[in-house]
Motif scaffolding. Sequence first.
Motif, PDB file in Angstrom:
ATOM      1  N   ASP A 223      10.777   2.846 -12.721  1.00 22.41           N
ATOM      2  CA  ASP A 223       9.364   3.169 -12.484  1.00 22.41           C
ATOM      3  C   ASP A 223       9.205   4.683 -12.511  1.00 22.41           C
ATOM      4  N   ASP A 224       8.071   5.143 -12.982  1.00 26.37           N
ATOM      5  CA  ASP A 224       7.814   6.585 -13.067  1.00 26.37           C
ATOM      6  C   ASP A 224       7.777   7.273 -11.703  1.00 26.37           C
ATOM      7  N   ARG A 225       7.585   6.506 -10.641  1.00 25.16           N
ATOM      8  CA  ARG A 225       7.492   7.083  -9.306  1.00 25.16           C
ATOM      9  C   ARG A 225       8.823   7.194  -8.608  1.00 25.16           C
ATOM     10  N   ILE A 226       9.909   6.911  -9.287  1.00 28.32           N
ATOM     11  CA  ILE A 226      11.251   6.996  -8.703  1.00 28.32           C
ATOM     12  C   ILE A 226      11.926   8.263  -9.201  1.00 28.32           C
ATOM     13  N   LEU A 227      12.466   9.048  -8.278  1.00 26.01           N
ATOM     14  CA  LEU A 227      13.170  10.294  -8.594  1.00 26.01           C
ATOM     15  C   LEU A 227      14.543  10.279  -7.933  1.00 26.01           C
ATOM     16  N   PRO A 228      15.538  10.896  -8.562  1.00 25.14           N
ATOM     17  CA  PRO A 228      16.858  10.914  -7.926  1.00 25.14           C
ATOM     18  C   PRO A 228      16.900  11.878  -6.752  1.00 25.14           C
ATOM     19  N   CYS A 229      17.791  11.589  -5.815  1.00 22.74           N
ATOM     20  CA  CYS A 229      18.062  12.473  -4.699  1.00 22.74           C
ATOM     21  C   CYS A 229      19.522  12.879  -4.786  1.00 22.74           C
TER      22      CYS A 229
ATOM     23  N   GLY B  42       0.779  -1.238   0.000  1.00 19.94           N
ATOM     24  CA  GLY B  42       0.000   0.000   0.000  1.00 19.94           C
ATOM     25  C   GLY B  42       0.805   1.279   0.000  1.00 19.94           C
ATOM     26  N   TYR B  43       2.065   1.215  -0.401  1.00 17.36           N
ATOM     27  CA  TYR B  43       2.915   2.405  -0.403  1.00 17.36           C
ATOM     28  C   TYR B  43       3.140   2.969  -1.799  1.00 17.36           C
ATOM     29  N   SER B  44       2.231   2.746  -2.694  1.00 21.57           N
ATOM     30  CA  SER B  44       2.414   3.207  -4.076  1.00 21.57           C
ATOM     31  C   SER B  44       2.375   4.726  -4.194  1.00 21.57           C
TER      32      SER B  44
ATOM     33  N   THR C 136       7.279   8.171  -3.138  1.00 18.81           N
ATOM     34  CA  THR C 136       8.319   8.230  -4.155  1.00 18.81           C
ATOM     35  C   THR C 136       9.611   7.701  -3.555  1.00 18.81           C
ATOM     36  N   LEU C 137      10.202   6.705  -4.211  1.00 16.52           N
ATOM     37  CA  LEU C 137      11.518   6.214  -3.808  1.00 16.52           C
ATOM     38  C   LEU C 137      12.573   7.044  -4.523  1.00 16.52           C
ATOM     39  N   CYS C 138      13.616   7.427  -3.797  1.00 18.03           N
ATOM     40  CA  CYS C 138      14.620   8.345  -4.332  1.00 18.03           C
ATOM     41  C   CYS C 138      16.033   7.787  -4.152  1.00 18.03           C
ATOM     42  N   PRO C 139      16.578   7.146  -5.187  1.00 18.26           N
ATOM     43  CA  PRO C 139      17.972   6.703  -5.103  1.00 18.26           C
ATOM     44  C   PRO C 139      18.895   7.917  -4.973  1.00 18.26           C
ATOM     45  N   GLU C 140      19.789   7.844  -3.996  1.00 17.37           N
ATOM     46  CA  GLU C 140      20.644   8.981  -3.677  1.00 17.37           C
ATOM     47  C   GLU C 140      21.985   8.873  -4.396  1.00 17.37           C
ATOM     48  N   THR C 141      22.478  10.010  -4.836  1.00 18.02           N
ATOM     49  CA  THR C 141      23.835  10.018  -5.380  1.00 18.02           C
ATOM     50  C   THR C 141      24.803   9.712  -4.243  1.00 18.02           C
TER      51      THR C 141
ATOM     52  N   GLU D 268      24.012   6.893 -12.707  1.00 17.25           N
ATOM     53  CA  GLU D 268      23.503   5.640 -12.148  1.00 17.25           C
ATOM     54  C   GLU D 268      22.192   5.857 -11.398  1.00 17.25           C
ATOM     55  N   ALA D 269      22.119   6.926 -10.623  1.00 17.60           N
ATOM     56  CA  ALA D 269      20.864   7.236  -9.930  1.00 17.60           C
ATOM     57  C   ALA D 269      19.757   7.482 -10.954  1.00 17.60           C
ATOM     58  N   TRP D 270      20.085   8.190 -11.999  1.00 25.32           N
ATOM     59  CA  TRP D 270      19.107   8.468 -13.054  1.00 25.32           C
ATOM     60  C   TRP D 270      18.663   7.177 -13.742  1.00 25.32           C
ATOM     61  N   ALA D 271      19.595   6.256 -13.982  1.00 21.74           N
ATOM     62  CA  ALA D 271      19.251   4.972 -14.604  1.00 21.74           C
ATOM     63  C   ALA D 271      18.290   4.183 -13.714  1.00 21.74           C
ATOM     64  N   LEU D 272      18.489   4.230 -12.414  1.00 21.18           N
ATOM     65  CA  LEU D 272      17.572   3.543 -11.501  1.00 21.18           C
ATOM     66  C   LEU D 272      16.169   4.152 -11.565  1.00 21.18           C
ATOM     67  N   CYS D 273      16.099   5.429 -11.850  1.00 17.55           N
ATOM     68  CA  CYS D 273      14.797   6.090 -11.961  1.00 17.55           C
ATOM     69  C   CYS D 273      13.989   5.555 -13.142  1.00 17.55           C
ATOM     70  N   GLY D 274      14.660   4.945 -14.111  1.00 14.43           N
ATOM     71  CA  GLY D 274      13.968   4.370 -15.252  1.00 14.43           C
ATOM     72  C   GLY D 274      13.181   3.121 -14.918  1.00 14.43           C
TER      73      GLY D 274
END
Length: 177
Positions: free
Chosen positions: A169-175, A139-141, A144-149, A161-167
Amino acid sequence: MSAKFGPAGNSDAFSAVHKSSLAAPQWIAEQGLDCYEYQCGKGVHVGEDTARRVGENARKHGISLSLHAPYFINLANPDPDSLQKTIGYITSACLVASQMGASRVVIHSGALMKRSREEALAIAKGNLATVVRACDELGYSDLTLCPETMGKINQLGTLDEAWALCGVDDRILPCID
């Protein structure tokens, strides 16, 4: 959309005067800042009541919240047991973020573990897709998950690499750290 600025955790100046993170949102607002990253880097050790009270104080003072998941996450580890631990760390962070009313959960991508950057990134992308599915199932859709540099050479975490991880899912943004 405009940029927001605020601390990750509590500064020495804050901690010299205050004993509890409950006071952080007001203190941050008084500094002219508008966001706060609640730190759970050493594990998610915050109760529901405290989480809700931090969130209430943040809303009262116009502070946007994010939460930093435990540092021991390693999306680049291919071991299935390690992935299950990573899922647990991230979903525990999502639970507390949800209780606080935080919109983002910051995560580390992990260590290369003597793999090439390309191989580690491919493993991390697959594991992150699994993490996203687990978060959705719980239920956490809406978070936003944010991979950190990351700055260390043996860690995943360049901006690319952080940007590639964002690919994943659309709900992932870099930090950006």
